[in-house]
Design a protein around this motif. Structure first.
Motif, PDB file in Angstrom:
ATOM      1  N   MET A   1       0.849  -1.174   0.000  1.00 31.13           N
ATOM      2  CA  MET A   1       0.000   0.000   0.000  1.00 31.13           C
ATOM      3  C   MET A   1       0.896   1.240   0.000  1.00 31.13           C
ATOM      4  N   SER A   2       0.628   2.150  -0.896  1.00 30.76           N
ATOM      5  CA  SER A   2       1.479   3.332  -1.025  1.00 30.76           C
ATOM      6  C   SER A   2       1.209   4.332   0.093  1.00 30.76           C
ATOM      7  N   ASP A   3       2.166   5.224   0.275  1.00 27.02           N
ATOM      8  CA  ASP A   3       2.013   6.263   1.291  1.00 27.02           C
ATOM      9  C   ASP A   3       0.820   7.162   0.997  1.00 27.02           C
ATOM     10  N   SER A   4       0.587   7.456  -0.286  1.00 32.84           N
ATOM     11  CA  SER A   4      -0.543   8.314  -0.638  1.00 32.84           C
ATOM     12  C   SER A   4      -1.864   7.615  -0.348  1.00 32.84           C
ATOM     13  N   HIS A   5      -1.904   6.308  -0.551  1.00 30.82           N
ATOM     14  CA  HIS A   5      -3.111   5.539  -0.245  1.00 30.82           C
ATOM     15  C   HIS A   5      -3.360   5.531   1.266  1.00 30.82           C
ATOM     16  N   LYS A   6      -2.305   5.327   2.026  1.00 31.92           N
ATOM     17  CA  LYS A   6      -2.428   5.347   3.490  1.00 31.92           C
ATOM     18  C   LYS A   6      -2.896   6.711   3.978  1.00 31.92           C
ATOM     19  N   ALA A   7      -2.362   7.776   3.376  1.00 32.38           N
ATOM     20  CA  ALA A   7      -2.772   9.133   3.765  1.00 32.38           C
ATOM     21  C   ALA A   7      -4.233   9.377   3.430  1.00 32.38           C
ATOM     22  N   ALA A   8      -4.686   8.887   2.281  1.00 33.07           N
ATOM     23  CA  ALA A   8      -6.087   9.051   1.888  1.00 33.07           C
ATOM     24  C   ALA A   8      -7.011   8.307   2.845  1.00 33.07           C
ATOM     25  N   LEU A   9      -6.604   7.102   3.243  1.00 29.81           N
ATOM     26  CA  LEU A   9      -7.405   6.344   4.210  1.00 29.81           C
ATOM     27  C   LEU A   9      -7.473   7.063   5.556  1.00 29.81           C
ATOM     28  N   ALA A  10      -6.348   7.585   6.002  1.00 30.53           N
ATOM     29  CA  ALA A  10      -6.315   8.310   7.276  1.00 30.53           C
ATOM     30  C   ALA A  10      -7.191   9.551   7.208  1.00 30.53           C
ATOM     31  N   LYS A  11      -7.137  10.262   6.086  1.00 26.68           N
ATOM     32  CA  LYS A  11      -7.967  11.451   5.902  1.00 26.68           C
ATOM     33  C   LYS A  11      -9.444  11.070   5.945  1.00 26.68           C
ATOM     34  N   GLY A  12      -9.809   9.994   5.285  1.00 32.40           N
ATOM     35  CA  GLY A  12     -11.198   9.529   5.280  1.00 32.40           C
ATOM     36  C   GLY A  12     -11.679   9.153   6.668  1.00 32.40           C
ATOM     37  N   ARG A  13     -10.832   8.477   7.435  1.00 32.81           N
ATOM     38  CA  ARG A  13     -11.200   8.113   8.809  1.00 32.81           C
ATOM     39  C   ARG A  13     -11.388   9.353   9.671  1.00 32.81           C
ATOM     40  N   ALA A  14     -10.489  10.318   9.530  1.00 32.11           N
ATOM     41  CA  ALA A  14     -10.582  11.552  10.326  1.00 32.11           C
ATOM     42  C   ALA A  14     -11.843  12.340   9.965  1.00 32.11           C
ATOM     43  N   GLU A  15     -12.115  12.464   8.656  1.00 35.51           N
ATOM     44  CA  GLU A  15     -13.316  13.190   8.236  1.00 35.51           C
ATOM     45  C   GLU A  15     -14.575  12.470   8.696  1.00 35.51           C
ATOM     46  N   GLY A  16     -14.580  11.145   8.586  1.00 35.81           N
ATOM     47  CA  GLY A  16     -15.731  10.369   9.038  1.00 35.81           C
ATOM     48  C   GLY A  16     -15.992  10.559  10.522  1.00 35.81           C
ATOM     49  N   LYS A  17     -14.920  10.611  11.303  1.00 28.99           N
ATOM     50  CA  LYS A  17     -15.058  10.822  12.751  1.00 28.99           C
ATOM     51  C   LYS A  17     -15.647  12.197  13.037  1.00 28.99           C
ATOM     52  N   ILE A  18     -15.184  13.209  12.334  1.00 25.69           N
ATOM     53  CA  ILE A  18     -15.683  14.573  12.522  1.00 25.69           C
ATOM     54  C   ILE A  18     -17.161  14.649  12.162  1.00 25.69           C
ATOM     55  N   VAL A  19     -17.526  14.065  11.039  1.00 27.68           N
ATOM     56  CA  VAL A  19     -18.930  14.089  10.603  1.00 27.68           C
ATOM     57  C   VAL A  19     -19.804  13.329  11.597  1.00 27.68           C
ATOM     58  N   ARG A  20     -19.370  12.154  12.021  1.00 21.72           N
ATOM     59  CA  ARG A  20     -20.136  11.349  12.979  1.00 21.72           C
ATOM     60  C   ARG A  20     -20.362  12.107  14.298  1.00 21.72           C
ATOM     61  N   GLU A  21     -19.301  12.719  14.818  1.00 19.09           N
ATOM     62  CA  GLU A  21     -19.427  13.453  16.077  1.00 19.09           C
ATOM     63  C   GLU A  21     -20.390  14.631  15.945  1.00 19.09           C
ATOM     64  N   TYR A  22     -20.344  15.319  14.811  1.00 15.18           N
ATOM     65  CA  TYR A  22     -21.263  16.442  14.594  1.00 15.18           C
ATOM     66  C   TYR A  22     -22.706  15.952  14.515  1.00 15.18           C
ATOM     67  N   LEU A  23     -22.939  14.889  13.761  1.00 14.32           N
ATOM     68  CA  LEU A  23     -24.308  14.373  13.636  1.00 14.32           C
ATOM     69  C   LEU A  23     -24.823  13.828  14.971  1.00 14.32           C
ATOM     70  N   GLU A  24     -23.944  13.198  15.745  1.00 14.68           N
ATOM     71  CA  GLU A  24     -24.340  12.735  17.083  1.00 14.68           C
ATOM     72  C   GLU A  24     -24.668  13.914  17.983  1.00 14.68           C
ATOM     73  N   GLY A  25     -23.889  14.996  17.867  1.00 21.59           N
ATOM     74  CA  GLY A  25     -24.170  16.203  18.640  1.00 21.59           C
ATOM     75  C   GLY A  25     -25.502  16.816  18.256  1.00 21.59           C
ATOM     76  N   LEU A  26     -25.807  16.833  16.967  1.00 18.60           N
ATOM     77  CA  LEU A  26     -27.111  17.340  16.526  1.00 18.60           C
ATOM     78  C   LEU A  26     -28.237  16.526  17.139  1.00 18.60           C
ATOM     79  N   ARG A  27     -28.078  15.226  17.106  1.00 12.47           N
ATOM     80  CA  ARG A  27     -29.120  14.353  17.658  1.00 12.47           C
ATOM     81  C   ARG A  27     -29.264  14.543  19.167  1.00 12.47           C
TER      82      ARG A  27
END
Length: 128
Positions: A1-27
């Protein structure tokens, strides 16, 4: 797995966490229907359970014990505050990229309760 692929996965996980926390806060902060419950009314119900549980039959005792747990959990949740401003600011920074990668429409964000003004700040328009 390339470094750019790993970075993209990490970015996706971080963004998903931010979105999830915001939606949970709204609820969590969404107003509930009916009469607003207060810590005092919950404590009064707990006191009533404590006063009557000793004389209850086994089935009623079981139900009262569960009710006491539910009320205690609700009381604990009331004491926790959600910093929606911080969650919203983080969401605004991640939402557009997340929305594009997951192909989430403006209408879908609105359907889950995200305010139009928040979507505008995030750069998500109706045409997205």
């Amino acid at each position: 797995m390339s470094d750019s692929h790993k970075a993209a996965l990490a970015k996706g996980r971080a963004e998903g966490k931010i979105v999830r926390e915001y939606l949970e806060g709204l609820r969590a902060t969404k107003p509930k229907r009916g009469r607003k419950r207060t810590p005092e009314t919950i404590k009064a119900q707990l006191d009533e359970i404590d006063a009557t549980i000793a004389d209850a039959n086994p089935m009623d005792e079981l139900l009262m014990i569960q009710k006491r747990r539910d009320l205690t959990d609700e009381l604990d949740a009331m004491s926790k505050t959600v910093d929606m401003k911080a969650l919203e600011d983080a969401f605004v920074g991640a939402a557009k990229s997340y929305s594009e990668s997951k192909k989430i429409s403006y209408a879908s964000w609105r359907d889950v309760g995200v305010e139009a003004s928040v979507l505008k700040r995030a750069g998500i328009s109706r045409s997205d």
